[in-house]
Design a protein around this motif. Structure first.
Motif, short mmCIF file in Angstrom:
data_model
loop_
_atom_site.label_atom_id
_atom_site.label_comp_id
_atom_site.label_asym_id
_atom_site.label_seq_id
_atom_site.Cartn_x
_atom_site.Cartn_y
_atom_site.Cartn_z
N LYS A 349 60.55 81.68 59.89
CA LYS A 349 60.48 82.80 59.08
C LYS A 349 59.54 82.59 58.01
O LYS A 349 58.62 83.35 57.44
CB LYS A 349 61.95 82.62 58.47
CG LYS A 349 62.86 83.21 59.52
CD LYS A 349 64.32 83.12 59.08
CE LYS A 349 65.41 83.58 59.80
NZ LYS A 349 66.73 83.55 59.40
N MET A 350 59.36 81.16 57.55
CA MET A 350 58.66 80.87 56.33
C MET A 350 56.96 81.03 56.63
O MET A 350 56.31 81.48 55.98
CB MET A 350 58.63 79.27 55.92
CG MET A 350 60.03 79.37 55.15
SD MET A 350 60.31 80.09 53.86
CE MET A 350 61.54 81.38 54.15
N LEU A 351 56.43 80.46 57.87
CA LEU A 351 55.28 80.73 58.27
C LEU A 351 54.98 81.95 58.53
O LEU A 351 53.87 82.52 58.36
CB LEU A 351 54.88 79.81 59.58
CG LEU A 351 55.10 78.35 59.53
CD1 LEU A 351 54.84 77.71 60.79
CD2 LEU A 351 53.89 77.93 58.65
N HIS A 352 55.89 82.84 59.13
CA HIS A 352 55.50 84.33 59.55
C HIS A 352 55.36 85.19 58.31
O HIS A 352 54.56 85.92 58.31
CB HIS A 352 56.61 84.68 60.64
CG HIS A 352 56.34 85.89 61.41
ND1 HIS A 352 56.45 87.36 60.95
CD2 HIS A 352 55.88 85.75 62.73
CE1 HIS A 352 55.95 87.82 62.01
NE2 HIS A 352 55.59 86.95 63.04
N LYS A 353 56.26 84.71 57.30
CA LYS A 353 56.05 85.50 56.04
C LYS A 353 54.50 85.24 55.55
O LYS A 353 54.20 86.19 54.68
CB LYS A 353 57.10 84.72 55.08
CG LYS A 353 57.19 85.48 53.83
CD LYS A 353 58.26 84.80 53.01
CE LYS A 353 58.37 85.39 51.48
NZ LYS A 353 59.43 84.80 50.75
N LYS A 354 54.22 84.12 55.76
CA LYS A 354 52.75 83.73 55.24
C LYS A 354 51.65 84.29 55.92
O LYS A 354 50.47 84.15 55.63
CB LYS A 354 52.48 82.13 55.32
CG LYS A 354 53.59 81.45 54.03
CD LYS A 354 53.38 79.95 54.35
CE LYS A 354 54.09 79.20 53.09
NZ LYS A 354 53.59 79.31 52.02
N GLY A 364 58.73 85.74 69.63
CA GLY A 364 57.74 84.97 70.21
C GLY A 364 57.21 83.82 69.66
O GLY A 364 56.99 82.83 70.04
N PHE A 365 56.83 84.06 68.28
CA PHE A 365 56.43 83.01 67.49
C PHE A 365 57.33 82.00 67.54
O PHE A 365 57.03 80.65 67.29
CB PHE A 365 56.25 83.67 65.88
CG PHE A 365 55.53 82.60 65.12
CD1 PHE A 365 54.24 81.94 65.42
CD2 PHE A 365 56.11 82.39 63.85
CE1 PHE A 365 53.75 80.99 64.85
CE2 PHE A 365 55.47 81.32 63.04
CZ PHE A 365 54.22 80.94 63.49
#
Length: 596
Positions: A349-354, A364-365
């Motif tokens: 969630k944190m990386l996708h938000k960035k 998928g991520f």
């Protein structure tokens, strides 16, 4: 090249006896071959034989032999070979062997996640071996007939005309390549599949086209999506690349794992300059030089295709891998320090938000991050902690499992803070834990971490450093790899002190301390209830901190004092005024900390 077109370059020895040599047989990898005195068969094909001889008797009917190391005919014409239960392959058996030989080559035309059945794959592979002499004019018209499906696509009439025109052009190019012997098409090839594949190619390679999925076209054509994938990848992909990048057509699972380790090793060496590394990596891929050994040729070809057709996507994708590997390395170090299991869903969630997403949606991520993390953990020694998720838990139990994980991580952060704040003053040898407990002659140390609290010694109490709050601070700080160091600095700036929950509780009961003498008055329970009630009223009405309060405020204070008296009475009566669990806390000094 078919077997009939092969020469004899690999043959080590090839001899005939005095008998007539057949001039229309082929022999491959034959080390020794002899004819005896009897007439020889004239229609044999031998592939990979090491030794072959005829005895004196007539030989059996012609056969095909594939891969035999040694082969003899005895006088009784029986077949003897080194392998037990050896079966002479029939024509179909030979085809099956050839299919197995070609399967590794053909499979590259399927996408990584295609769910293609073995039967369907076998059908496509076997088609490659069948007669390729097709009636081209008839074949062209049959394919065109299936272009009628364009009218069923939910797009504008102008878009349909564009697709129709481009499909005709692609078909003409396709037929031209067949006529130029660039490749063969089986006479059994399905014109419907080819037509749908061409329409799909026309759509994805054209500008300003709506998003029309392969699944939708496959449904309209009554075929499986894997067949469209196969024909597009094999015949059209190089000439008609997609306008929009689609990660699903590339075999990226291996690529993202291999290059996450590639970058991880650079980080260990102290190299964090992505702009420099991406230029070096791009050149290595285009030159196919000095790349990780685990990369296969198909991976390299696909990466080269992405560089040529989607240069920005290539940079973005590898920038994501770079950041993921860097982030996991730093976060792995943090989790190892606190001794907690890592939760991939939080990281996702944190990386996708960035905006770090490997061009994937959130689900998928998440799978990709799990695959990369597991790969890095498997290939490093004791660097990454174990990961823990709730997906293996029954759905009705997942909320509680999620809370357990959060408490574990929060508690581990709390332990770290307790041990390291003020340079570890609370855990110096002989002085571990709560200082108030030590002053009273007993110890509450780290083994009872849930009984330890951080108390604010100032009025600035905007952050409560409980295990739950520490977990949320960690998450809200977007998993900052320097979180622990920053946390210690923040807590020290707020002048927090470590106390056990009991002594912390005592500090927050101001009225108890104001009227502690009354509550602990000797033999107070020997007085009648109305006298005790009167004493409480007199005390509240005359104490300097409470005498100026209004009626409701005084009434609440009186109720609080009477509640404390009742609590003390029962504990003194049943437990002689001492905590039955620890035997340390008593009603005289610690009444407020007792719970039933």
């Amino acid at each position: 090249m078919s077997y009939d077109d092969r020469g004899y370059d690999d043959e080590e020895e090839f001899d005939f006896s005095d008998s007539e040599k057949p001039d229309y047989s082929e022999y491959e990898n034959v080390e020794s071959f002899e004819f005896g005195e009897n007439p020889q068969p004239d229609t044999y094909k031998y592939i990979g034989l090491k030794e072959f001889s005829f005895g004196e008797s007539l030989q059996p009917e012609p056969h095909k032999y594939l891969g035999f190391k040694e082969f003899h005919f005895q006088k009784d014409s029986s077949l003897i070979a080194p392998q037990k239960n050896l079966v002479i392959p029939s024509k179909k058996g030979l085809e099956r062997n050839l299919v197995r030989e070609n399967e590794d080559e053909i499979v590259v035309f399927f996408n990584e996640h295609d769910n293609i059945s073995p039967k369907e794959k076998k059908s496509l592979l076997t088609d490659q071996m069948k007669n390729t002499n097709i009636n081209i004019p008839n074949f062209r018209e049959r394919v065109k007939d299936y272009f009628d499906v364009i009218s069923s696509i939910n797009i504008t009439e102008d878009q349909k005309k564009v697709i129709q025109s481009k499909s005709n052009s692609i078909l003409a190019e396709f037929i031209s390549r067949i006529e130029d012997n660039e490749f063969d098409i089986s006479s059994t090839a399905d014109p419907n599949v080819i037509a749908i594949s061409i329409i799909y190619t026309a759509i994805i390679s054209s500008e300003d086209m709506p998003e029309i999925t392969m699944t939708h076209l496959a449904t309209l054509g009554g075929i499986r999506t894997a067949r469209i994938t196969y024909y597009y990848n094999r015949y059209f992909r190089q000439l008609y690349p997609r306008i929009k990048f689609d990660p699903t057509i590339y075999k990226l699972t291996a690529i993202k794992k291999i290059f996450s380790m590639y970058f991880f090793q650079l980080f260990i060496g102290g190299d964090f300059d992505f702009s420099k590394q991406i230029q070096i990596l791009r050149k290595k891929i285009l030159d196919n030089n000095n790349l990780p050994d685990q990369l296969e040729e198909v991976n390299i070809r696909e990466l080269q295709e992405i560089i040529v057709n989607y240069p920005n996507i290539f940079t973005k994708y590898f920038n994501d891998i770079f950041n993921i590997a860097k982030f996991l390395m730093e976060l792995g170090r943090l989790y190892k320090i606190i001794g907690a299991p890592i939760k991939i869903s939080i990281i996702t969630k944190m990386l996708h938000k960035k905006g770090i997403n490997l061009t994937q949606g959130i689900m998928g991520f998440r799978r990709s991050i799990s695959e990369i993390y597991d790969f890095l953990k498997m290939n490093t020694i004791d660097f990454f902690p174990r990961r823990i998720e709730v997906t293996d838990t029954p759905k009705d139990q997942r909320p509680e499992k999620r809370r357990q994980i959060e408490r574990i991580i929060g508690t581990r952060i709390k332990v770290y803070a307790a041990k390291n704040i003020y340079n570890g003053k609370y855990f110096e040898k002989g002085r571990e834990g709560c200082e108030e407990c030590l002053r009273e002659g007993f110890k509450t140390d780290i083994t009872r971490i849930t009984a330890l609290d951080f108390h604010h010694s100032t009025d600035n109490k905007e952050i409560q450093y409980t295990a739950d709050n520490l977990y949320h601070l960690f998450i809200n700080d977007e998993l900052n790899p320097s979180f622990l160091e920053d946390l210690i600095s923040l807590m020290e700036s707020k002048r927090v002190v470590l106390l056990c929950s009991n002594h912390h509780n005592l500090l927050h009961h101001e009225r108890y301390h104001d009227f502690k003498y009354l509550i602990n008055y000797p033999n107070i329970f020997s007085y009648p209830a109305d006298i005790i009630y009167l004493l409480v009223r007199i005390a509240v009405d005359n104490f300097y901190k409470t005498r100026h309060l209004n009626f409701d405020q005084k009434r609440n204070i009186r109720r609080n004092i009477r509640g404390k008296l009742r609590k003390k009475y029962f504990i003194d009566f049943f437990y002689e005024g001492v905590c039955p669990s620890c035997g340390r806390f008593n009603t005289r000094d610690h009444l407020t900390v007792f719970d039933f």
